[in-house]
Design an enzyme around this catalytic site. Structure first.
Site, PDB file in Angstrom:
ATOM      1  N   PRO A   1      48.476  65.216  36.482  1.00 51.28           N
ATOM      2  CA  PRO A   1      47.552  66.157  35.844  1.00 51.28           C
ATOM      3  C   PRO A   1      46.289  65.507  35.288  1.00 51.28           C
ATOM      4  CG  PRO A   1      49.413  65.735  34.394  1.00 51.28           C
ATOM      5  CD  PRO A   1      49.666  64.943  35.642  1.00 51.28           C
ATOM      6  N   CYS A   2      45.428  65.095  36.168  1.00 54.59           N
ATOM      7  CA  CYS A   2      44.207  64.441  35.724  1.00 54.59           C
ATOM      8  C   CYS A   2      43.267  65.431  35.039  1.00 54.59           C
ATOM      9  CB  CYS A   2      43.492  63.779  36.897  1.00 54.59           C
ATOM     10  SG  CYS A   2      43.251  64.864  38.292  1.00 54.59           S
ATOM     11  N   HIS A   3      43.516  66.721  35.228  1.00 49.25           N
ATOM     12  CA  HIS A   3      42.661  67.710  34.562  1.00 49.25           C
ATOM     13  C   HIS A   3      42.960  67.786  33.072  1.00 49.25           C
ATOM     14  CE1 HIS A   3      46.357  69.651  35.960  1.00 49.25           C
ATOM     15  NE2 HIS A   3      46.259  70.460  34.933  1.00 49.25           N
TER      16      HIS A   3
END
Length: 290
Positions: A258-260
């Site tokens: 989950p780089c967001h």
DNA sequence: GGAATCATGTGAT
DNA sequence: ATCACATGATTCC
């Protein structure tokens, strides 16, 4: 759970719903200070307000108005507020004892050895396919060892998207193969398929530093966020926050890793490889899934 | 307040 | 060596 219902309805054969959603998000984030009304947005897209309301709510589980509130700086700061560091540390224990429960998707990961990384994908066969998703067209890539890549494209950009991914591991062999990738796509975007006894296998292909950053990202639970410097602390290099930013940006398995959920220290969405709009969409969507 | 500036680690050339 | 960064803190107006 109603997440499942929400998502299943959302996966239309052509994935066209995201296109509408994307435009709405772009409008409200362009000048969110003005708090544009539903009527104004609908007029801009030449749709009826009720129709638009319905589409958007079905997608996000949240009205456009609610979504607007969810993507403000204030809300982002709220996501950060809950002590990010302890949060990362406690989830380490979870990660050590079997598969981690990561943003409600169960993921086990394995990293490639440094030797394999140096070969730039040499000897690796990567199968791929395109699928509709809640965030536009998704490119799914897999090896025998597990899911290796997940990228997004707007209609017509599929080629550029594929290029973007293939040049990361230039020596690998690429085969379009929907039989080998369809199952991953289904598991990722249908939360009903998320379960602890059949965790999603993920292969992290990157440098040692990058893999450490990505593992850190995997510890952030759904509906929360950390700063780039939080991650830098977590991997034991508190001054490497900028390097962390670069590594986060290189994450090949967006959404699953989950780089967001990495934000600037002040809560600003600093950047996103697949477009800031998509980052906003993911965070807004997740804010309704708690 | 906001613009300019610096310290900073990693990875690609 | 050098350069570009999805950063963050400080220092000037």
């Amino acid at each position: 759970m109603n997440i499942v219902a929400t998502l299943e309805k959302d996966i239309t054969p052509d994935g066209s719903e995201y296109e509408t959603v994307r435009q709405v998000i772009e409008l409200i984030s362009a000048d969110y200070r003005d708090q544009p009304s539903l009527e104004a947005i609908a007029a801009e897209l030449s749709q009826s307000p009720t129709q638009l309301q319905k589409t958007f709510t079905r997608w996000a589980g949240l009205s456009p108005k609610g979504f607007l509130q969810a993507v403000t700086l204030d809300h982002a700061k709220r996501l950060l507020r809950q002590e990010a560091m302890p949060l990362l540390e406690t989830s380490i224990e979870v990660g050590l004892s079997g598969p981690g429960r990561l943003h409600d998707l169960f993921v086990t990961h394995e990293a490639m050895s440094p030797g394999e990384w140096k070969a730039r994908g040499q000897g690796l066969t990567i199968r791929y396919g395109f699928y509709p998703s809640p965030f536009g067209i998704a490119l799914v890539m897999a090896t025998e060892r597990g899911l290796a890549g997940l990228a997004f494209a707007d209609p017509g950009e599929e080629k550029a998207c594929l290029d973007d991914m293939t040049c990361r591991w230039p020596n690998a062999a690429y085969v379009e193969d929907s039989a080998a990738t369809a199952d991953y796509a289904k598991r990722i975007f249908e939360p009903g398929q998320w379960s602890a006894d059949r965790p999603l296998r993920v292969v992290l292909i990157g440098t040692d530093f990058q893999v450490r950053v990505w593992e850190s990202l995997l510890k952030i639970p759904l509906g929360m966020a950390v700063t780039y410097s939080d991650i830098a602390h977590d991997i034991g290099q508190p001054t490497a926050m900028r390097a962390v930013g670069a590594a986060v940006g290189r994450n090949p398995i967006s959404f699953v890793v989950p780089c967001h959920r990495a934000l600037g220290k002040n809560g600003a969405l600093t950047g996103y490889h697949w477009g800031l709009t998509r980052k906003r969409a993911m965070l807004g969507w997740e804010s309704a899934q708690v």
